[in-house]
Each structure stands twice: as C-alpha cells, then as structure tokens.
Motif scaffolding. Structure first.
Motif, short mmCIF file in Angstrom:
data_model
loop_
_atom_site.label_atom_id
_atom_site.label_comp_id
_atom_site.label_asym_id
_atom_site.label_seq_id
_atom_site.Cartn_x
_atom_site.Cartn_y
_atom_site.Cartn_z
N GLU A 96 44.08 43.63 31.79
CA GLU A 96 44.24 43.41 33.22
C GLU A 96 45.13 44.50 33.81
O GLU A 96 46.25 44.71 33.35
N TYR A 120 35.41 46.30 28.47
CA TYR A 120 35.33 44.91 28.90
C TYR A 120 34.08 44.28 28.29
O TYR A 120 33.01 44.88 28.29
N THR A 121 34.26 43.09 27.76
CA THR A 121 33.18 42.42 27.02
C THR A 121 32.21 41.69 27.94
O THR A 121 31.17 41.22 27.48
N GLY A 139 39.92 42.02 35.44
CA GLY A 139 40.92 42.98 34.98
C GLY A 139 41.15 44.16 35.91
O GLY A 139 42.24 44.72 35.94
N CYS A 140 40.11 44.54 36.67
CA CYS A 140 40.19 45.76 37.48
C CYS A 140 39.96 45.54 38.96
O CYS A 140 40.17 46.45 39.76
N ASP A 185 39.44 44.13 27.44
CA ASP A 185 39.67 43.08 28.45
C ASP A 185 41.09 43.10 29.01
O ASP A 185 41.69 42.05 29.23
N TRP A 187 31.95 51.09 37.56
CA TRP A 187 31.82 50.83 36.12
C TRP A 187 30.50 51.37 35.60
O TRP A 187 29.58 51.65 36.37
N ARG A 210 34.85 39.86 33.30
CA ARG A 210 36.17 40.23 32.75
C ARG A 210 36.63 41.57 33.32
O ARG A 210 37.81 41.78 33.55
N LEU A 211 35.68 42.50 33.53
CA LEU A 211 36.02 43.77 34.18
C LEU A 211 36.51 43.49 35.60
O LEU A 211 37.53 44.03 36.02
#
Length: 126
Positions: free
Chosen positions: A89, A48-49, A57-58, A87, A64, A53-54
């Motif tokens: 989902e 994930y950038t 997506g998660c 990135d 993490w 976004r993480l």
C-alpha cells in the motif's frame, strides 16, 4: 505458486499480476514500470495479485500493466529493480490524483535514471 485445481475438460485461465506503470514508454517501446525507491536506496518492483489490490494499494488513478505469471521473473530481471514487493500500500502522497501525478515523481524519475546507470540491464519496462 500453487496451481488451482481443474476439472477435466476445463481450460485454466492464466495467472496475471498487475504492475503499476507511468505514462509513456521506455526506449524499447515497452510500458514504463513504476519502480518504488526505498528508504535504503534500493528500487522495488511492486506486484499486485489482483486489480482490486492494485487499486487499494495505489489508488484508482494509477496506470498499470498486466503481466502473465510466466513472464514476471523476466520482467523483474529486466526492470532493474533490486527487490519485488507484493500487494504493498502506497502512501497518499505517492498516489495519482485526478489532475496530479504523485508527489516526488520527478525525484522518482531521477532515482530511476541514476539507478539505470548503475544497473547491468537498462530496460525498465514491459
């Protein structure tokens, strides 16, 4: 990847990727990364950038780790993953809940354990 422009005298911040992990550590003491089994049997390393976004997506309960861009290639090689996905989902049932782990985490652990035996490198964490 493109390097952001700097003004003279400015110190550039390192680029960081956020990788989903699972509780605990690998045999080598590094955080255990959450590889994603794909429908075709391959294992993917999600990257994930950005932290938001993480979370998108998660989910906001996903453990993490942060990895410097300069280390991502080595982490990928050491992970045993076949591909990297950026990135991505995850489905609702693949996310961590308040008091639950993702559905199929046991299957995930079995898939990773089976894949580790087939992979040349057996390190699965940073």
């Amino acid at each position: 990847m493109a390097v952001p422009e700097q003004t003279p005298g400015e110190i550039a911040e390192p680029t960081v990727f956020f990788l989903p992990s699972v509780p605990g550590r690998g045999d080598d003491g590094r955080p255990a990364l959450a590889l994603k089994p794909l429908d075709d049997g391959r294992l993917a390393l999600p990257l994930y950038t950005a932290l938001d976004r993480l979370v998108a997506g998660c989910g906001d309960r996903q453990p993490w780790v942060a990895v410097l861009e300069s280390k991502v290639e080595q982490v990928f090689r050491d992970s045993g993953a076949d591909v990297a996905i950026v990135d991505a989902e995850l489905s609702d049932d693949a996310r961590w809940g308040d008091d639950t782990e993702p559905v199929g985490l046991g299957d995930y652990r079995e898939a990773v354990a089976g894949h580790e035996q087939d992979a040349k490198g057996d390190s699965h964490g940073y």
